[in-house]
Design a protein around this motif. Structure first.
Motif, PDB file in Angstrom:
ATOM      1  N   PHE A  98       0.719  -1.289  -0.008  1.00 17.15           N
ATOM      2  CA  PHE A  98      -0.027   0.087   0.021  1.00 17.15           C
ATOM      3  C   PHE A  98       0.921   1.110  -0.101  1.00 17.15           C
ATOM      4  CE2 PHE A  98      -3.590  -2.509   1.833  1.00 17.15           C
ATOM      5  CZ  PHE A  98      -4.521  -2.265   0.640  1.00 17.15           C
ATOM      6  N   THR A  99       1.876   1.237   0.951  1.00 14.79           N
ATOM      7  CA  THR A  99       2.792   2.483   0.852  1.00 14.79           C
ATOM      8  C   THR A  99       3.470   2.691  -0.427  1.00 14.79           C
ATOM      9  OG1 THR A  99       3.156   2.235   3.218  1.00 14.79           O
ATOM     10  CG2 THR A  99       4.829   3.348   2.089  1.00 14.79           C
ATOM     11  N   SER A 123       2.426   1.635  -3.361  1.00 17.39           N
ATOM     12  CA  SER A 123       1.518   1.998  -4.441  1.00 17.39           C
ATOM     13  C   SER A 123       1.163   3.560  -4.401  1.00 17.39           C
ATOM     14  CB  SER A 123       0.204   0.994  -4.513  1.00 17.39           C
ATOM     15  OG  SER A 123      -0.466   1.623  -3.181  1.00 17.39           O
ATOM     16  N   ASP A 124       1.384   4.244  -3.389  1.00 20.42           N
ATOM     17  CA  ASP A 124       1.134   5.507  -3.140  1.00 20.42           C
ATOM     18  C   ASP A 124       2.429   6.465  -3.709  1.00 20.42           C
ATOM     19  OD1 ASP A 124      -1.195   4.671  -2.318  1.00 20.42           O
ATOM     20  OD2 ASP A 124      -0.740   5.274  -0.255  1.00 20.42           O
ATOM     21  N   LYS A 143       0.390  10.191  -3.395  1.00 20.61           N
ATOM     22  CA  LYS A 143      -1.194  10.312  -3.742  1.00 20.61           C
ATOM     23  C   LYS A 143      -1.539   8.878  -3.652  1.00 20.61           C
ATOM     24  CE  LYS A 143      -1.218  13.423  -7.178  1.00 20.61           C
ATOM     25  NZ  LYS A 143      -1.418  13.765  -8.538  1.00 20.61           N
ATOM     26  N   GLU A 144      -2.704   8.614  -3.259  1.00 21.57           N
ATOM     27  CA  GLU A 144      -3.382   7.334  -3.016  1.00 21.57           C
ATOM     28  C   GLU A 144      -3.323   6.513  -4.385  1.00 21.57           C
ATOM     29  OE1 GLU A 144      -7.461   5.185  -1.245  1.00 21.57           O
ATOM     30  OE2 GLU A 144      -6.815   7.132  -0.590  1.00 21.57           O
ATOM     31  N   SER A 145      -2.993   5.157  -4.564  1.00 22.62           N
ATOM     32  CA  SER A 145      -2.923   4.698  -5.267  1.00 22.62           C
ATOM     33  C   SER A 145      -2.439   5.175  -6.822  1.00 22.62           C
ATOM     34  CB  SER A 145      -4.308   3.907  -5.795  1.00 22.62           C
ATOM     35  OG  SER A 145      -4.752   3.231  -4.676  1.00 22.62           O
ATOM     36  N   GLU A 146      -1.487   5.970  -6.771  1.00 20.10           N
ATOM     37  CA  GLU A 146      -0.758   6.629  -7.917  1.00 20.10           C
ATOM     38  C   GLU A 146       0.120   5.697  -8.667  1.00 20.10           C
ATOM     39  OE1 GLU A 146       0.537   9.671 -10.310  1.00 20.10           O
ATOM     40  OE2 GLU A 146      -1.088   9.674  -8.823  1.00 20.10           O
ATOM     41  N   ARG A 185      -7.675  -4.031  -2.566  1.00 18.52           N
ATOM     42  CA  ARG A 185      -7.664  -2.752  -3.179  1.00 18.52           C
ATOM     43  C   ARG A 185      -8.727  -1.638  -2.411  1.00 18.52           C
ATOM     44  NH1 ARG A 185      -7.724  -0.634  -9.359  1.00 18.52           N
ATOM     45  NH2 ARG A 185      -7.102   1.506  -9.203  1.00 18.52           N
ATOM     46  N   ASP A 214      -8.718  -0.003   4.118  1.00 17.92           N
ATOM     47  CA  ASP A 214      -7.441   0.665   4.896  1.00 17.92           C
ATOM     48  C   ASP A 214      -6.600  -0.441   5.340  1.00 17.92           C
ATOM     49  OD1 ASP A 214      -8.836   2.984   4.874  1.00 17.92           O
ATOM     50  OD2 ASP A 214     -10.025   2.183   6.748  1.00 17.92           O
TER      51      ASP A 214
END
Length: 164
Positions: free
Chosen positions: A46-47, A49-50, A59-62, A160, A163
């Protein structure tokens, strides 16, 4: 530093800082990859992918496609390597035990061979033979590998938007 307008319409100060697992330099990258294999890779995925760039606010899911491909291939390669190393240690231990205690090892082998089940001498079952040929074919090997990869992609896409 900055001020953030929250959902409750209250201004609150916000500071962006690097997460504990990051890829900003070589040593923290190695530590993050080691944590990903030992502890769990979802939070680090998750980290990653941002990530938008070096010293730029995430940026979230950039960067989710690149992060997903990287972590899936990383986990497959590291898992394969770990199984190979584990198997190597088991084989080396068995062979060294056979060299040191050859008489004891040969006695154990004789006991195993004496209690091994005897093949059934009945009529050959065509369905069983056909399934054995199919399951030992390369086509089935490729099919099962493709199914495992699709399962891995499906499981990672299921997380996806949740949280961490």
């Amino acid at each position: 530093c900055g001020v953030f307008l929250g959902s409750d319409k209250v201004l609150s100060p916000q500071v962006w800082s690097n997460p504990a697992s990051n890829f900003d330099n070589f040593s923290s990258s190695l530590l993050s990859l080691s944590k990903a294999f030992k502890i769990g890779w979802i939070e680090i995925w998750f980290t990653a992918s941002d990530i938008t760039g070096f010293s730029i606010q995430p940026k979230e899911s950039e960067n989710i496609v690149v992060a997903s491909i990287f972590f899936m291939s990383y986990m497959v390669c590291v898992s394969f390597f770990s199984v190979t190393v584990f198997t190597k240690f088991i084989c080396d231990g068995t062979l060294s035990a056979a060299d040191e205690n050859n008489s004891e090892f040969s006695q154990i082998q004789k006991n195993i061979n004496a209690t091994w089940p005897v093949k059934f001498a009945g009529q050959p079952n065509r369905l069983k033979q056909g399934m054995r040929v199919f399951l030992q074919s390369t086509a089935f090997s490729f099919f099962s590998s493709a199914c495992m990869m699709l399962n891995l992609v499906g499981m990672s896409l299921a997380h996806r938007g949740q949280d961490p």
